[in-house]
Structure formats: C-alpha cells, structure tokens
Scaffold this motif. Structure first.
Motif, PDB file in Angstrom:
ATOM      1  N   LEU A   1       0.849  -1.195   0.000  1.00  0.00           N
ATOM      2  CA  LEU A   1       0.000   0.000   0.000  1.00  0.00           C
ATOM      3  C   LEU A   1       0.885   1.246   0.000  1.00  0.00           C
ATOM      4  CD1 LEU A   1      -2.460  -1.238   2.738  1.00  0.00           C
ATOM      5  CD2 LEU A   1      -2.828  -1.231   0.275  1.00  0.00           C
ATOM      6  N   PRO A   2       0.590   2.213  -0.842  1.00  0.00           N
ATOM      7  CA  PRO A   2       1.428   3.416  -0.893  1.00  0.00           C
ATOM      8  C   PRO A   2       1.234   4.294   0.338  1.00  0.00           C
ATOM      9  CG  PRO A   2      -0.443   3.639  -2.352  1.00  0.00           C
ATOM     10  CD  PRO A   2      -0.496   2.246  -1.805  1.00  0.00           C
TER      11      PRO A   2
ATOM     12  N   ASN B   1       0.465   7.177  10.814  1.00  0.00           N
ATOM     13  CA  ASN B   1      -0.965   7.043  10.559  1.00  0.00           C
ATOM     14  C   ASN B   1      -1.242   6.018   9.458  1.00  0.00           C
ATOM     15  OD1 ASN B   1      -3.739   8.134  11.080  1.00  0.00           O
ATOM     16  ND2 ASN B   1      -3.568   8.528   8.883  1.00  0.00           N
ATOM     17  N   ASP B   2      -0.461   6.047   8.377  1.00  0.00           N
ATOM     18  CA  ASP B   2      -0.652   5.101   7.280  1.00  0.00           C
ATOM     19  C   ASP B   2      -0.412   3.665   7.734  1.00  0.00           C
ATOM     20  OD1 ASP B   2      -1.250   7.200   5.603  1.00  0.00           O
ATOM     21  OD2 ASP B   2       0.649   7.152   4.514  1.00  0.00           O
TER      22      ASP B   2
ATOM     23  N   PRO C   1       3.205   7.135  -6.119  1.00  0.00           N
ATOM     24  CA  PRO C   1       3.785   6.673  -4.860  1.00  0.00           C
ATOM     25  C   PRO C   1       5.210   6.137  -5.048  1.00  0.00           C
ATOM     26  CG  PRO C   1       1.723   5.515  -5.362  1.00  0.00           C
ATOM     27  CD  PRO C   1       2.042   6.369  -6.521  1.00  0.00           C
ATOM     28  N   VAL C   2       6.027   6.380  -4.060  1.00  0.00           N
ATOM     29  CA  VAL C   2       7.411   5.911  -4.073  1.00  0.00           C
ATOM     30  C   VAL C   2       7.650   4.945  -2.910  1.00  0.00           C
ATOM     31  CG1 VAL C   2       9.826   6.640  -3.913  1.00  0.00           C
ATOM     32  CG2 VAL C   2       8.194   8.044  -5.178  1.00  0.00           C
ATOM     33  N   LEU C   3       7.057   5.219  -1.760  1.00  0.00           N
ATOM     34  CA  LEU C   3       7.222   4.383  -0.573  1.00  0.00           C
ATOM     35  C   LEU C   3       5.944   3.596  -0.321  1.00  0.00           C
ATOM     36  CD1 LEU C   3       8.953   7.001   1.753  1.00  0.00           C
ATOM     37  CD2 LEU C   3      10.043   5.193   0.410  1.00  0.00           C
ATOM     38  N   PHE C   4       6.114   2.337   0.094  1.00  0.00           N
ATOM     39  CA  PHE C   4       4.986   1.441   0.277  1.00  0.00           C
ATOM     40  C   PHE C   4       5.066   0.728   1.622  1.00  0.00           C
ATOM     41  CE2 PHE C   4       5.438   2.058  -4.203  1.00  0.00           C
ATOM     42  CZ  PHE C   4       4.153   2.082  -4.688  1.00  0.00           C
TER      43      PHE C   4
END
Length: 93
Positions: A11-12, A80-81, A21-24
């Motif tokens: 998930l990004p 939070n993500d 998105p670059v980080l997941f």
C-alpha cells in the motif's frame, strides 16, 4: 472456508510531493513489525516536539519552525498510514 479479507499487499504511503507513490507499506508484514514501525515514528515525533516545546521560540529562526513542522507531519503521516494497516488487519481477524 477462509473468511479473512485479503488486502492489497503493498500500500502506498500518502505523499504531498510526488504524483506517483514511491514508498509502500507491506500490509502482510508481521503485526509486531508494523507496530514497531508506528511506535518508532511516534516516539521520534514525541521527542522532537518535546525538545521544540522546551526551546524559547524567540531564539529560533522562522525556517526552523517550518522544518520541524514538516518533519512532524512526515512522521505522523507515516505512523498514521501504518496504523491504518494494523487497524484493518486487527478488525478483519
């Protein structure tokens, strides 16, 4: 029958600076690792804001406040993500 909901694996992370998105987040990572990731970011954010709260603002460069605000927002957004993934996994179990 397996009643567990299958989540998208990677998930990004939310970002304000890129169109793609670059980080997941690996949503299938062990819950203990996801928790450690959230805890590390919240702990770093707490320490950063505690240090800043103890400093007189009159001695600070205005650019410092912007920098600290951006760092705090990034750490909190990451936490939070990842927390959202933990919450989804726990509620679906």
């Amino acid at each position: 029958m397996n009643t567990q909901i299958q989540f998208q694996r990677f998930l990004p992370l939310d970002t304000l600076t890129t169109q793609t998105p670059v980080l997941f987040i690996d949503s299938h990572a062990p819950l203990a690792d996801l928790h450690a990731c959230v805890a590390e970011r919240l702990s770093a954010l707490h320490k950063l804001l505690t240090i800043f709260a103890c400093c007189p603002l009159c001695d600070s460069n205005p650019a410092d406040l912007t920098t600290v605000t951006n760092i705090a927002r990034l750490l909190l957004q990451d936490a939070n993500d990842v927390f959202d993934v933990v919450q989804q996994r726990c509620l679906s179990a």
